[in-house]
Write a protein that holds these residues in place. Structure first.
Motif, PDB file in Angstrom:
ATOM      1  N   ALA A  21      55.452 -24.850  39.981  1.00  0.00           N
ATOM      2  CA  ALA A  21      55.671 -23.498  40.497  1.00  0.00           C
ATOM      3  C   ALA A  21      56.969 -23.396  41.295  1.00  0.00           C
ATOM      4  O   ALA A  21      57.498 -22.300  41.471  1.00  0.00           O
ATOM      5  CB  ALA A  21      54.489 -23.060  41.349  1.00  0.00           C
ATOM      6  N   LEU A  22      57.461 -24.523  41.753  1.00  0.00           N
ATOM      7  CA  LEU A  22      58.663 -24.505  42.590  1.00  0.00           C
ATOM      8  C   LEU A  22      59.952 -24.418  41.788  1.00  0.00           C
ATOM      9  O   LEU A  22      60.971 -24.000  42.306  1.00  0.00           O
ATOM     10  CB  LEU A  22      58.722 -25.774  43.451  1.00  0.00           C
ATOM     11  CG  LEU A  22      57.630 -25.934  44.486  1.00  0.00           C
ATOM     12  CD1 LEU A  22      57.760 -27.289  45.169  1.00  0.00           C
ATOM     13  CD2 LEU A  22      57.682 -24.806  45.502  1.00  0.00           C
ATOM     14  N   GLN A  29      65.771 -27.266  51.557  1.00  0.00           N
ATOM     15  CA  GLN A  29      66.044 -25.843  51.354  1.00  0.00           C
ATOM     16  C   GLN A  29      64.774 -25.073  51.034  1.00  0.00           C
ATOM     17  O   GLN A  29      64.585 -23.953  51.509  1.00  0.00           O
ATOM     18  CB  GLN A  29      67.076 -25.645  50.249  1.00  0.00           C
ATOM     19  CG  GLN A  29      68.464 -26.066  50.643  1.00  0.00           C
ATOM     20  CD  GLN A  29      69.459 -25.976  49.498  1.00  0.00           C
ATOM     21  OE1 GLN A  29      69.118 -25.600  48.379  1.00  0.00           O
ATOM     22  NE2 GLN A  29      70.702 -26.336  49.780  1.00  0.00           N
ATOM     23  N   GLU A  30      63.887 -25.680  50.244  1.00  0.00           N
ATOM     24  CA  GLU A  30      62.648 -24.989  49.880  1.00  0.00           C
ATOM     25  C   GLU A  30      61.689 -24.903  51.062  1.00  0.00           C
ATOM     26  O   GLU A  30      61.011 -23.889  51.241  1.00  0.00           O
ATOM     27  CB  GLU A  30      61.979 -25.667  48.687  1.00  0.00           C
ATOM     28  CG  GLU A  30      60.734 -24.957  48.202  1.00  0.00           C
ATOM     29  CD  GLU A  30      60.963 -23.525  47.748  1.00  0.00           C
ATOM     30  OE1 GLU A  30      59.973 -22.757  47.707  1.00  0.00           O
ATOM     31  OE2 GLU A  30      62.099 -23.141  47.412  1.00  0.00           O
ATOM     32  N   LEU A  31      61.617 -25.939  51.870  1.00  0.00           N
ATOM     33  CA  LEU A  31      60.782 -25.866  53.081  1.00  0.00           C
ATOM     34  C   LEU A  31      61.280 -24.748  54.002  1.00  0.00           C
ATOM     35  O   LEU A  31      60.487 -24.001  54.571  1.00  0.00           O
ATOM     36  CB  LEU A  31      60.765 -27.212  53.815  1.00  0.00           C
ATOM     37  CG  LEU A  31      59.938 -28.319  53.165  1.00  0.00           C
ATOM     38  CD1 LEU A  31      60.260 -29.673  53.817  1.00  0.00           C
ATOM     39  CD2 LEU A  31      58.447 -28.017  53.249  1.00  0.00           C
ATOM     40  N   GLY A  34      60.656 -21.272  52.230  1.00  0.00           N
ATOM     41  CA  GLY A  34      59.228 -20.973  52.286  1.00  0.00           C
ATOM     42  C   GLY A  34      58.797 -20.490  53.661  1.00  0.00           C
ATOM     43  O   GLY A  34      57.950 -19.604  53.773  1.00  0.00           O
ATOM     44  N   LYS A  35      59.377 -21.083  54.680  1.00  0.00           N
ATOM     45  CA  LYS A  35      59.067 -20.634  56.052  1.00  0.00           C
ATOM     46  C   LYS A  35      59.469 -19.177  56.221  1.00  0.00           C
ATOM     47  O   LYS A  35      58.673 -18.355  56.693  1.00  0.00           O
ATOM     48  CB  LYS A  35      59.792 -21.505  57.081  1.00  0.00           C
ATOM     49  CG  LYS A  35      59.563 -21.032  58.503  1.00  0.00           C
ATOM     50  CD  LYS A  35      60.391 -21.814  59.486  1.00  0.00           C
ATOM     51  CE  LYS A  35      60.206 -21.203  60.867  1.00  0.00           C
ATOM     52  NZ  LYS A  35      61.280 -21.508  61.769  1.00  0.00           N
ATOM     53  N   ASP A  36      60.687 -18.859  55.850  1.00  0.00           N
ATOM     54  CA  ASP A  36      61.173 -17.482  55.985  1.00  0.00           C
ATOM     55  C   ASP A  36      60.324 -16.518  55.171  1.00  0.00           C
ATOM     56  O   ASP A  36      59.985 -15.428  55.633  1.00  0.00           O
ATOM     57  CB  ASP A  36      62.640 -17.394  55.553  1.00  0.00           C
ATOM     58  CG  ASP A  36      63.572 -18.200  56.448  1.00  0.00           C
ATOM     59  OD1 ASP A  36      63.184 -18.529  57.598  1.00  0.00           O
ATOM     60  OD2 ASP A  36      64.686 -18.528  55.999  1.00  0.00           O
ATOM     61  N   GLU A  37      59.973 -16.925  53.955  1.00  0.00           N
ATOM     62  CA  GLU A  37      59.176 -16.070  53.078  1.00  0.00           C
ATOM     63  C   GLU A  37      57.801 -15.762  53.672  1.00  0.00           C
ATOM     64  O   GLU A  37      57.366 -14.613  53.684  1.00  0.00           O
ATOM     65  CB  GLU A  37      59.003 -16.726  51.711  1.00  0.00           C
ATOM     66  CG  GLU A  37      58.111 -15.927  50.772  1.00  0.00           C
ATOM     67  CD  GLU A  37      57.807 -16.659  49.483  1.00  0.00           C
ATOM     68  OE1 GLU A  37      57.728 -15.970  48.445  1.00  0.00           O
ATOM     69  OE2 GLU A  37      57.631 -17.892  49.497  1.00  0.00           O
ATOM     70  N   LEU A  38      57.114 -16.790  54.159  1.00  0.00           N
ATOM     71  CA  LEU A  38      55.766 -16.557  54.670  1.00  0.00           C
ATOM     72  C   LEU A  38      55.791 -15.760  55.964  1.00  0.00           C
ATOM     73  O   LEU A  38      54.948 -14.879  56.169  1.00  0.00           O
ATOM     74  CB  LEU A  38      54.997 -17.867  54.858  1.00  0.00           C
ATOM     75  CG  LEU A  38      53.512 -17.687  55.167  1.00  0.00           C
ATOM     76  CD1 LEU A  38      52.793 -16.914  54.065  1.00  0.00           C
ATOM     77  CD2 LEU A  38      52.838 -19.022  55.393  1.00  0.00           C
ATOM     78  N   ILE A  39      56.755 -16.011  56.821  1.00  0.00           N
ATOM     79  CA  ILE A  39      56.840 -15.238  58.067  1.00  0.00           C
ATOM     80  C   ILE A  39      57.124 -13.774  57.751  1.00  0.00           C
ATOM     81  O   ILE A  39      56.503 -12.877  58.330  1.00  0.00           O
ATOM     82  CB  ILE A  39      57.893 -15.838  59.018  1.00  0.00           C
ATOM     83  CG1 ILE A  39      57.364 -17.172  59.570  1.00  0.00           C
ATOM     84  CG2 ILE A  39      58.213 -14.861  60.161  1.00  0.00           C
ATOM     85  CD1 ILE A  39      58.366 -17.961  60.365  1.00  0.00           C
ATOM     86  N   THR A  40      58.024 -13.506  56.824  1.00  0.00           N
ATOM     87  CA  THR A  40      58.309 -12.123  56.421  1.00  0.00           C
ATOM     88  C   THR A  40      57.055 -11.467  55.860  1.00  0.00           C
ATOM     89  O   THR A  40      56.726 -10.325  56.207  1.00  0.00           O
ATOM     90  CB  THR A  40      59.454 -12.084  55.390  1.00  0.00           C
ATOM     91  OG1 THR A  40      60.625 -12.631  55.996  1.00  0.00           O
ATOM     92  CG2 THR A  40      59.722 -10.669  54.911  1.00  0.00           C
ATOM     93  N   PHE A 153      57.208 -31.779  48.698  1.00  0.00           N
ATOM     94  CA  PHE A 153      57.171 -30.777  47.634  1.00  0.00           C
ATOM     95  C   PHE A 153      55.776 -30.176  47.483  1.00  0.00           C
ATOM     96  O   PHE A 153      55.640 -28.990  47.177  1.00  0.00           O
ATOM     97  CB  PHE A 153      57.650 -31.373  46.310  1.00  0.00           C
ATOM     98  CG  PHE A 153      59.136 -31.560  46.237  1.00  0.00           C
ATOM     99  CD1 PHE A 153      59.995 -30.465  46.236  1.00  0.00           C
ATOM    100  CD2 PHE A 153      59.681 -32.828  46.183  1.00  0.00           C
ATOM    101  CE1 PHE A 153      61.372 -30.633  46.170  1.00  0.00           C
ATOM    102  CE2 PHE A 153      61.057 -33.008  46.115  1.00  0.00           C
ATOM    103  CZ  PHE A 153      61.911 -31.914  46.113  1.00  0.00           C
ATOM    104  N   ILE A 154      54.746 -30.975  47.708  1.00  0.00           N
ATOM    105  CA  ILE A 154      53.381 -30.452  47.635  1.00  0.00           C
ATOM    106  C   ILE A 154      53.143 -29.431  48.738  1.00  0.00           C
ATOM    107  O   ILE A 154      52.507 -28.394  48.499  1.00  0.00           O
ATOM    108  CB  ILE A 154      52.352 -31.605  47.680  1.00  0.00           C
ATOM    109  CG1 ILE A 154      52.406 -32.391  46.366  1.00  0.00           C
ATOM    110  CG2 ILE A 154      50.948 -31.088  47.958  1.00  0.00           C
ATOM    111  CD1 ILE A 154      51.701 -33.739  46.405  1.00  0.00           C
TER     112      ILE A 154
END
Length: 171
Positions: A21-22, A29-31, A34-40, A153-154
């Motif tokens: 899925a990644l 960069q993905e960590l 992902g942080k920014d995405e979930l907080i938004t 990655f998991i």
């Protein structure tokens, strides 16, 4: 380190869907992304939606969010232990046993955002401290070989999986 550099021998096949899925992303960069995405996403969710479950016997939105956090903590701890060459095999964790004891119904959106931010920042600090050799270290979790880099990655793939479910079924 890119996801495409991760051999499938370094994780249980159960996690393959999360990793696919990644796409071919860089771990740090993905960590961060992902942080920014979930907080938004969390900031856009009305407080009243936290207790919503899309079906009988399904987790509430708050429970899903706490599950993401619990899993990240478990995976992060395993990564720390494997990075330090701890060869103790780790048992699996039963997510269905964690959720009823999460106290999700009493949580506010602000408390969830604060806790998630702290957990992900901790994950980022930990992974930023690892060099290429540490990332390749392997231990045993849930009866399978697992590398430090696979766990990173998991963490990202597990969250991405649940963010997709949140968008499709909760919002």
């Amino acid at each position: 380190m890119l996801r495409s550099e991760l051999p499938s021998s370094e994780y249980n096949p159960f996690y393959h869907t999360y990793l696919l899925a990644l796409g071919d992303v860089d771990l740090i960069q993905e960590l961060t992304r992902g942080k920014d995405e979930l907080i938004t996403l969390l900031e856009e969710i009305p407080e009243s939606k936290l207790g919503y479950a899309y079906g009988e016997g399904k987790w509430t939105l708050a429970e899903v969010l706490l599950h993401i956090m619990d899993a990240e903590r478990v995976f992060q701890y395993r990564a720390l232990c494997f990075a330090r060459n701890d060869q103790t095999p780790f048992p699996g964790f039963d997510q269905d046993e964690y959720v009823p004891h999460s106290n999700a119904a009493s949580r506010t959106k602000a408390s969830l955002v604060k806790e998630y931010s702290a957990i992900r920042e901790s994950t980022l600090c930990l992974y930023n401290s690892f060099d290429k050799d540490v990332l390749k270290r392997v231990g045993v979790a849930s009866g399978s070989r697992m590398s430090v880099r696979a766990l990173g990655f998991i963490i990202s793939g597990h969250q991405a999986h649940h963010v997709n479910i949140i968008r499709k079924r909760y919002l």
